[in-house]
Design a protein around this motif. Structure first.
Motif, PDB file in Angstrom:
ATOM      1  N   ARG A 144      11.691 -53.431 -22.927  1.00 43.06           N
ATOM      2  CA  ARG A 144      12.637 -52.521 -23.581  1.00 43.06           C
ATOM      3  C   ARG A 144      13.261 -53.160 -24.813  1.00 43.06           C
ATOM      4  O   ARG A 144      13.405 -52.518 -25.858  1.00 43.06           O
ATOM      5  N   GLU A 145      13.642 -54.434 -24.706  1.00 43.93           N
ATOM      6  CA  GLU A 145      14.280 -55.121 -25.823  1.00 43.93           C
ATOM      7  C   GLU A 145      13.323 -55.276 -26.996  1.00 43.93           C
ATOM      8  O   GLU A 145      13.709 -55.117 -28.158  1.00 43.93           O
ATOM      9  N   ALA A 148      13.098 -51.867 -28.666  1.00 43.37           N
ATOM     10  CA  ALA A 148      14.335 -51.467 -29.330  1.00 43.37           C
ATOM     11  C   ALA A 148      14.581 -52.274 -30.597  1.00 43.37           C
ATOM     12  O   ALA A 148      14.976 -51.720 -31.636  1.00 43.37           O
ATOM     13  N   ARG A 149      14.356 -53.569 -30.537  1.00 45.05           N
ATOM     14  CA  ARG A 149      14.667 -54.439 -31.675  1.00 45.05           C
ATOM     15  C   ARG A 149      13.581 -54.431 -32.751  1.00 45.05           C
ATOM     16  O   ARG A 149      13.764 -55.025 -33.813  1.00 45.05           O
ATOM     17  N   GLN A 151      12.186 -51.368 -33.609  1.00 48.16           N
ATOM     18  CA  GLN A 151      12.139 -49.955 -33.987  1.00 48.16           C
ATOM     19  C   GLN A 151      10.827 -49.311 -33.540  1.00 48.16           C
ATOM     20  O   GLN A 151      10.235 -48.485 -34.245  1.00 48.16           O
ATOM     21  N   GLY A 152      10.367 -49.719 -32.348  1.00 50.14           N
ATOM     22  CA  GLY A 152       9.200 -49.087 -31.750  1.00 50.14           C
ATOM     23  C   GLY A 152       7.874 -49.753 -32.020  1.00 50.14           C
ATOM     24  O   GLY A 152       6.847 -49.296 -31.505  1.00 50.14           O
ATOM     25  N   SER A 173      17.996 -63.071 -26.751  1.00 46.59           N
ATOM     26  CA  SER A 173      17.762 -61.961 -27.674  1.00 46.59           C
ATOM     27  C   SER A 173      17.686 -62.439 -29.121  1.00 46.59           C
ATOM     28  O   SER A 173      17.113 -61.751 -29.973  1.00 46.59           O
TER      29      SER A 173
END
Length: 251
Positions: A144-145, A148-149, A151-152, A173
């Protein structure tokens, strides 16, 4: 670790003989490899290697193609990484068991390999091959991270930094960063739209400014190949067949 049961594609005699060495497993897994994007499929073969790895077990590699469905028998392992690496410069598709599979705790399971999960699966594969305890990693959160980080599009992240952080055991992160990017001026490319080998990236339009990221990127336009090199000093867009060669420096 695995034994080939069936392949829905043409199989060479050599591959059939190689399959005899795979040991019977404890449950059956169906693996679906994603097809090539419509813009690439007429021009690329889509061949590559399906790699299955788990900590403490020897990895297995199977020859396959985009769009194939294959059935394997696996030994039980806490975390299994499955990656499909293309012969061409197409980013890997992947998945990790038990998280990405339906019925992974049963006698049969199925997993759709995804381009969105390719980077996360590659990272887990590296840790498996290093003999590290991948069961301690929160893979769903990692995936997921990364999405998300980026932009897909995790393929645009700094993979070397990610891998170093994961191997060190001090991953955070802060290790999830995009590669450096620049604005490519309009009309830098040959005219028309150029479709990337990366299925998660949009096409580049020669008539517009385009956001581009450091590294080597391959494109197609009606079967015509183009390679775009981006680094901190400038860019180069050229044809491997020698039909064009453009370059410039950042202003």
């Amino acid at each position: 670790m695995i034994r080939r049961v069936a392949f829905i594609s043409f199989i060479s005699l050599m591959l059939f003989l190689n399959a005899c060495r795979f040991m019977p497993g404890e449950y059956r897994l169906t693996v679906l490899i994603p097809p090539l994007p419509a813009e690439l499929a007429p021009y690329l073969e889509g061949g590559g290697w399906l790699t299955v790895s788990a900590s403490g077990l020897s990895p297995e590699r199977i020859r396959a193609r985009a769009g194939d469905s294959c059935s394997l028998e696996l030994s039980r392992a806490a975390v299994v990484s499955i990656c499909f690496s293309f012969d061409e410069a197409i980013p890997a598709a992947g998945g990790v068991l038990p998280y990405d599979a339906a019925g992974a705790r049963e006698r049969t399971a199925a997993v759709d390999l995804l381009f969105e999960a390719g980077v996360a699966a590659r990272l887990m594969e590296e840790l498996n091959l290093a003999g590290l305890a991948t069961e301690t990693i929160n893979y769903p959160r990692l995936r997921r991270e990364l999405l998300a980080r980026s932009q897909g599009n995790p393929n645009l992240l700094d993979y070397d930094r990610l891998a170093r952080g994961m191997r060190s055991g001090a991953f955070s992160s802060r290790d999830i960063v995009m590669r450096d990017s620049f604005l490519l001026p309009a009309h830098s490319l040959e005219p028309g739209s150029w479709y990337p080998f990366d299925p998660l990236s949009p096409p580049l339009c020669a008539a517009e400014e385009n956001r581009v990221f450091c590294g080597r990127h391959c494109f197609l336009q009606d079967g015509e190949r183009g390679v775009l090199w981006i680094d901190e000093t400038g860019w180069r867009f050229y044809s491997p067949e020698g039909r064009f060669d453009r370059s410039g420096a950042w202003q």
